[in-house]
Design a protein around this motif. Structure first.
Motif: not given
Lengths: 483, 483
Positions: A276-292
């Protein structure tokens, strides 16, 4: 065990201008000069697939025949000269199965890219191996039909490569993998003979199932020159939900619950926090990066889809999801799917950021366990990451129990490589202990040969060698792969 | 071509009391005396499957091992003495694949009948080969699961036999044939080694697909001792309709229309007038014996079933159905299904009535064509029946393009046999000309060896022999079958 492989893996041999040889002359005479490539840059380009950390040699030549007769000519010429033949599709594989060996003829099927037939009544298509998966999927969709297998590489990978590796994908949780759709093949054997396997009928039991023997054999038994594929009616529009979990094991529990309650989602994918963190860093999509962990699920059951989605939602909540979100329209659903599709390039970028100057390596692993063992697999991979002190992100086809633990290593640091190798081995060991397999969809290639041998045991290995020897006694095709 | 086979076929060799041999002593020592049968009546009972007009020899002995170790002991002992091994399930096959050869060890798996495991979360079952299909289907249904393959023999045939012949059935039009459900196998090889193939996972691509090489190989490559099967969630209740046609070709047109419109009925069966009359004579069910053909269709698509059935009705009417009748309840639907299930025994009875004193023979044929060619197949079979002057009834899985033209002959009349043989060959030839296969679900056995060779051609035959030689170099297993 894999040390030799890993250490030698990214040291490409020096390429130099190749002299003309009698074999090259024969190939040029058979195919025409433009289909016979010896330019060092092109040879370099055709050395390897997308598997990181796998050995690759330098081919003598890359040939691009346009038809079956051309493939026969290449195979016969190579056999005469005792030169191995390595078939390649789009080189998007993730196990090194398409990697060249030194001095080989690389046989690219990319110029054999015709869709020969689409028959809506008999629900089948006949294609050359170089047709790109997405091209075929689009063409049959326009006829109201559906070709389900959708590997991550579907926009560039070819049907020939998909068949050779028995590719999977996200639709497979409901619709099955490539082999379920292969009705028949045309294959050029090591003798240069052309074998036709299978049929154009929905059912057929005439003789041994040679079709499925070639599917997934990674080019070690013959060169696929034509594929007859079964198609399905186009599915309904699907409804999609996202469930957010504070623990990956809870997400695994939700997956087991979905299976136990007899639901058949058309998609059931898991992404862990690293992804999730990698995707948000690559292309922000509004994913919940605090989720496990995040579960992505879809139902395409027509008038029942909303009801099925409500049941999926309830199961996720019961398993401890902190939030469940239902996509309100097709655009939003497509965006969620796109986020999942970015997992692979996003992790590649994450690895590159982690160890700059081209030293960031990513071992894209692939393991499948029985659905009931998914939570134990996710727990175990987290433990292995901690014990081996390497970053491992997990993403994959949760509904099939098929996960990709992706290991980040520093190619310039032998200690990091050694920790990565140990984690890789531990994950393989764990998968087998849980009743799983060392590869759910990426194949054996170079990466998993030792683990294949462990999985199938000495009798299985002996039978593999016996079949290889029966079909390719001189080891002409793709030497060193699988076995 | 088949003359030798046909003429010798029902002349059973004389049976006499077999003397004890060193092989029998070894078998008794390994299995215990009660599992080693030499009584002439029992030997006679185990000579053949249900294929009429196929040659069958007299076995030396019938053994009934209880476990894999017992099978290993039998195979090792037989190999030491150079005596062939013919595996048998319930002997319900229709191609002679289970027929004994003179002096062979018949290995019956009927005593290996344990359901070892049913796992609802991973949706799989592990069984011994002697488990009866209906027993397994009932056991998994009680867990809310579904094992779809339902050959006509499902109430007596075994999973081992189903796997060895890759059995089909009525559910297959939507749910596929046996091989789609076989995840893994345990197989005893000709060396006596125990091979495990496949996996317990939903997906897996580790090595060659040995599982599906053994599925459908009719006992010629190894003895199946354990089967891991994938299961599905239990389907919805289904709705059923019957459509009556004044022409079989119109019924074929309806089937093509159903496929072309993207419908996936859970059942789509055809019975011709010969079968309707035979069933009514065998057990009056109120079937329309004035119809030329009857289509039986079902939809199990839950809330959409009524809508799907209405579409099926409309397509049948457009194709020229003179009457379409929708079953009003489950009891009525079950009665229609039962009528279809009676087709085979009813035709056997018809053949017996046609030529009394045991002379009525029925060749149950099996041919599959692409769905779009079904009408042409039905037309062609009618033409062949007229030209060859033999009664041929047609019944089968119209939705799969898989039909059973059943030929009635007088065993006592060489001219009738010759006409039947000619009709059989003409049907095979027609099936191949229409892009079909010489067997959709019954297998090759003894009955179709020549036609298999024609279908797969000399390269296919060579590859079959190479694989047989790789796995069973001394020809220990089921000699004379398939190849």
């Amino acid at each position: 065990m894999l040390a030799a492989l890993w250490s030698a893996s990214w040291a490409d041999a020096n390429l130099s201008c190749m002299p003309a040889t009698p074999l090259l002359d024969e190939l040029r005479a058979a195919l025409g000069g433009t289909a016979v490539l010896t330019d060092p840059d092109l040879l370099r380009m055709h050395q390897r697939d997308e598997a990181d950390l796998c050995a690759a040699g330098t081919p003598l030549v890359v040939v691009r025949p346009r038809d079956t007769a051309g493939v026969v000519a290449v195979v016969r010429a190579a056999a005469r000269h005792g030169v191995p033949v390595v078939p390649q599709g789009a080189r998007t594989g993730l196990a090194g199965a398409a990697n060249a060996v030194d001095g080989a003829v690389v046989l690219s099927t990319s110029a054999m890219d015709a869709i020969l037939e689409i028959d809506p009544v008999s629900r089948l298509a006949v294609v050359q191996p170089g047709v790109v998966n997405a091209t075929l999927a689009g063409a049959v969709r326009r006829e109201g039909l559906y070709y389900p297998p959708d590997p991550g590489s579907w926009e560039s990978s070819t049907i020939g490569g998909n068949v050779a590796t028995n590719a999977g994908g996200m639709c497979c949780v409901k619709y099955g993998v490539t082999t379920e759709y292969v009705l028949g093949l045309e294959v050029v054997l090591a003798t240069g003979e052309v074998l036709r396997t299978g049929r154009r009928t929905a059912k057929g039991v005439a003789g041994y199932d040679l079709t499925r023997l070639f599917v997934g054999s990674e080019g070690t038994l013959g060169i696929i020159t034509e594929v007859t594929l079964a198609l399905r009616p186009a599915p309904e529009e699907s409804l999609t939900l996202v469930a957010v979990f504070d623990s990956t094991a809870d997400a695994g529990t939700a997956v087991a619950g979905i299976a136990a309650q007899g639901l058949s989602p058309s998609l059931l994918e898991l992404l862990d926090r690293t992804h999730l963190e990698a995707i948000e860093a690559y292309q922000p999509m509004g994913l919940r990066t605090d989720a496990e962990a995040l579960l992505l699920a879809a139902a395409d059951t027509g008038p029942r889809a909303a009801e099925d989605l409500a049941r999926l939602e309830k199961i996720c909540e019961a398993a401890g999801a902190s939030e469940v979100y239902v996509a309100t329209d097709a655009v939003e659903a497509a965006a969620l799917l796109q986020a999942r599709r970015l997992a692979h390039p996003a992790m590649e970028a994450f690895a590159a950021r982690s160890y700059p100057e081209g030293n960031g390596g990513l071992v894209i692993d692939d393991v499948a366990v029985p659905r009931g063992a998914l939570a134990a697999l996710l727990d175990g991979v987290a433990r292995i990451a901690a014990e081996c002190d390497v970053p491992i992100g997990v993403v994959g086809h949760a509904g099939d129990g098929n996960m990709h633990p992706n290991i980040v290593v520093d190619r310039a640091d032998p200690a990091s490589l050694e920790r990565g190798r140990r984690a890789f081995d531990e994950i393989m060991r764990l998968g087998l202990e849980l009743g799983g397999t060392c590869t759910g969809e990426h194949g054996v290639g170079l990466l998993k040969r030792e683990w294949l041998a462990r999985e199938i045991g000495p009798v299985g290995v002996r039978v593999h060698h016996a079949i290889k020897a029966a079909l390719d006694p001189d080891g002409l095709f793709n030497p060193g792969k699988v076995l």
